[in-house]
Design an enzyme around this catalytic site. Structure first.
Site, mmCIF file in Angstrom:
data_model
loop_
_atom_site.group_PDB
_atom_site.id
_atom_site.type_symbol
_atom_site.label_atom_id
_atom_site.label_comp_id
_atom_site.label_asym_id
_atom_site.label_seq_id
_atom_site.Cartn_x
_atom_site.Cartn_y
_atom_site.Cartn_z
ATOM 1 N N GLY A 1 25.520 53.746 59.352
ATOM 2 C CA GLY A 1 25.966 53.904 60.740
ATOM 3 C C GLY A 1 25.035 54.754 61.593
ATOM 4 N N ASN A 2 24.468 55.822 60.996
ATOM 5 C CA ASN A 2 23.639 56.728 61.811
ATOM 6 C C ASN A 2 22.319 56.090 62.239
ATOM 7 O OD1 ASN A 2 22.646 56.814 59.170
ATOM 8 N ND2 ASN A 2 21.791 58.848 59.460
ATOM 9 N N LYS B 1 39.671 48.224 54.999
ATOM 10 C CA LYS B 1 38.581 48.728 55.824
ATOM 11 C C LYS B 1 39.011 48.849 57.289
ATOM 12 C CE LYS B 1 33.761 47.756 56.961
ATOM 13 N NZ LYS B 1 33.182 49.017 56.548
ATOM 14 N N LYS C 1 28.486 46.660 53.369
ATOM 15 C CA LYS C 1 27.034 46.418 53.445
ATOM 16 C C LYS C 1 26.290 46.982 52.235
ATOM 17 C CE LYS C 1 25.025 50.551 54.866
ATOM 18 N NZ LYS C 1 26.120 51.425 54.476
ATOM 19 N N LYS D 1 28.209 53.273 47.831
ATOM 20 C CA LYS D 1 26.755 53.455 47.745
ATOM 21 C C LYS D 1 26.341 53.727 46.304
ATOM 22 C CE LYS D 1 26.725 55.567 52.258
ATOM 23 N NZ LYS D 1 26.985 54.294 52.913
HETATM 24 P P1 ADP Z 1 27.090 54.920 56.193
HETATM 25 O O1 ADP Z 1 27.428 54.616 57.620
HETATM 26 O O2 ADP Z 1 25.653 55.261 55.995
HETATM 27 O O3 ADP Z 1 27.611 53.897 55.236
HETATM 28 P P2 ADP Z 1 29.229 56.715 55.381
HETATM 29 O O4 ADP Z 1 29.792 57.692 56.352
HETATM 30 O O5 ADP Z 1 30.038 55.516 55.023
HETATM 31 O O6 ADP Z 1 27.801 56.325 55.903
HETATM 32 O O7 ADP Z 1 28.889 57.481 54.017
HETATM 33 C C1 ADP Z 1 28.056 58.637 53.977
HETATM 34 C C2 ADP Z 1 28.900 59.907 53.948
HETATM 35 O O8 ADP Z 1 29.529 60.061 52.700
HETATM 36 C C3 ADP Z 1 28.109 61.185 54.067
HETATM 37 O O9 ADP Z 1 27.763 61.467 55.401
HETATM 38 C C4 ADP Z 1 29.081 62.226 53.483
HETATM 39 O O10 ADP Z 1 29.833 62.836 54.515
HETATM 40 C C5 ADP Z 1 30.038 61.393 52.642
HETATM 41 N N1 ADP Z 1 30.155 61.771 51.223
HETATM 42 C C6 ADP Z 1 31.288 61.603 50.506
HETATM 43 N N2 ADP Z 1 31.135 62.006 49.241
HETATM 44 C C7 ADP Z 1 29.857 62.452 49.125
HETATM 45 C C8 ADP Z 1 29.092 62.991 48.044
HETATM 46 N N3 ADP Z 1 29.612 63.149 46.827
HETATM 47 N N4 ADP Z 1 27.789 63.326 48.281
HETATM 48 C C9 ADP Z 1 27.260 63.171 49.511
HETATM 49 N N5 ADP Z 1 27.940 62.660 50.575
HETATM 50 C C10 ADP Z 1 29.224 62.302 50.399
HETATM 51 MG MG MG Z 2 29.684 53.310 55.064
#
Ligand code: ADP
Ligand code: MG
Length: 314
Positions: free
Chosen positions: A13-14, A130, A214, A276
């Site tokens: 997202g970022n 979702k 994704k 992820k």
């Molecule tokens: P994206 O849009 O890149 O898919 P998400 O917000 O879905 O991003 O996922 C990334 C987020 O997951 C990070 O910004 C963090 O806040 C969160 N997160 C949750 N658990 C963890 C973890 N164990 N280590 C690092 N980040 C984590």
């Molecule tokens: Mg995500």
């Protein structure tokens, strides 16, 4: 000479921002990070998410039904297709400009509208999980349920949001075309928003009411293209154990077995870090020599040089 490393990048997202103007700015920074990798000698394929964008398109199409009684509501699969096209447009435009600014010619950039087949019996269809789009009141949510048959859920005291199914990707329909384009030196953007979800009905592919994750779609794309790296770019530089607690521990290198143990211990939040890490493990375990990396967009060059990020390797 070393063969170029093939890299599938999954943008979070970022990398795209939440609104049209934000996206236009964000893709400039994203394009820099991607062209950094090309300068490192990588052959890059780009995939990306679409959470805010597909919600925005969906809301816009609902607004249209209020203005014009003749307009039926737009299927979610079509909203995903629209989000792919407009994100692809911004990304391919920014990538082309960044390549030219650095004097790199001969790498044409193109977006592939990608359908991804899902299993119509995927249990995810019975359990929409979702959230997409903006927060609305309980009254508005009830109207949406009645008018469109949407499933609405209260989200942590912030209001109601539409929730949709998120089935697993099974097959990338346009894979052969994507492979041909990548093999002949194009910089390809594919599987945007996890791909347009479709189910097979004989020769017909029917749009499904779903949004594919994704991270999982990028993993499938990386495996099918026999990539060396799957790089998931997100809002954190590394993956942590005990994330957000005083015992927080940032991880540099994780084996498949360690990752599986950490998943079982519940270190990764469902819906954000968990998919992820699952995608990273799936890719790294799929063939010897494959590496998955999770890091910050701006750190991607450092990460492929082995300086930062969390690396998953069998
Ligand atoms: P994206 O849009 O890149 O898919 P998400 O917000 O879905 O991003 O996922 C990334 C987020 O997951 C990070 O910004 C963090 O806040 C969160 N997160 C949750 N658990 C963890 C973890 N164990 N280590 C690092 N980040 C984590
Ligand atoms: Mg995500």
């Amino acid at each position: 000479m070393n063969k170029k490393k093939r890299v599938v990048i999954a943008l979070g997202g970022n990398a795209l921002g939440n609104t049209l103007p934000e996206q236009m700015q964000a893709v400039k920074i994203t394009a820099k990070a991607i062209v950094d990798l090309i300068e490192e000698g990588c052959e890059v394929v780009v995939a990306h998410g679409n959470g805010p964008q597909v919600g925005m398109v969906n809301n816009a199409m609902i607004a249209l039904t209020h203005e014009d009684q003749e307009q039926p509501n737009t299927p979610l699969s079509v909203c995903v297709a629209m989000s792919q096209a407009y994100i692809g447009y911004d990304l391919q435009n920014a990538l082309r400009e960044e390549l030219l600014n650095r004097g790199i010619t001969g790498i044409p950039v193109a977006t592939m509208i990608t359908q991804v087949r899902v299993d119509e019996h995927d249990p995810a269809f019975e359990h929409p999980s979702k959230p997409i789009g903006k927060f609305i009141s309980a009254k508005q949510a009830k109207q949406m349920e009645e008018n469109f048959g949407y499933m609405m859920k209260e989200d942590s005291g912030r209001g109601y949001r539409r929730v949709v199914a998120s089935p697993k990707p099974v097959e990338i329909v346009e894979l052969d075309t994507i492979r041909t384009m990548v093999d002949s030196g194009n910089l390809v953007i594919a599987c945007g928003g996890g791909g347009i979800p479709v189910v097979r009905q004989g020769n017909h592919l029917k749009g499904a009411s779903a949004v594919i994750d994704k991270d999982f779609a990028s993993c499938l794309l990386a495996k099918e293209l026999d990539a060396d790296y799957l790089i998931i770019l997100t809002a954190v530089e590394k993956v942590a154990l005990n994330f957000g607690t005083p015992e927080e521990k940032w991880l540099a290198h994780v084996s498949i077995d360690e990752a599986k143990r950490y998943i079982a211990e519940g270190h990764f939040a469902p819906g954000s870090m968990l998919p992820k890490v699952q995608a990273a493990v799936d890719f790294a375990a799929s063939k010897f020599g494959r590496t998955a990396l999770i890091t910050l967009l701006e750190k991607s060059r450092d990460a492929v040089q082995g300086k930062t990020g969390t690396t998953f390797r069998s």
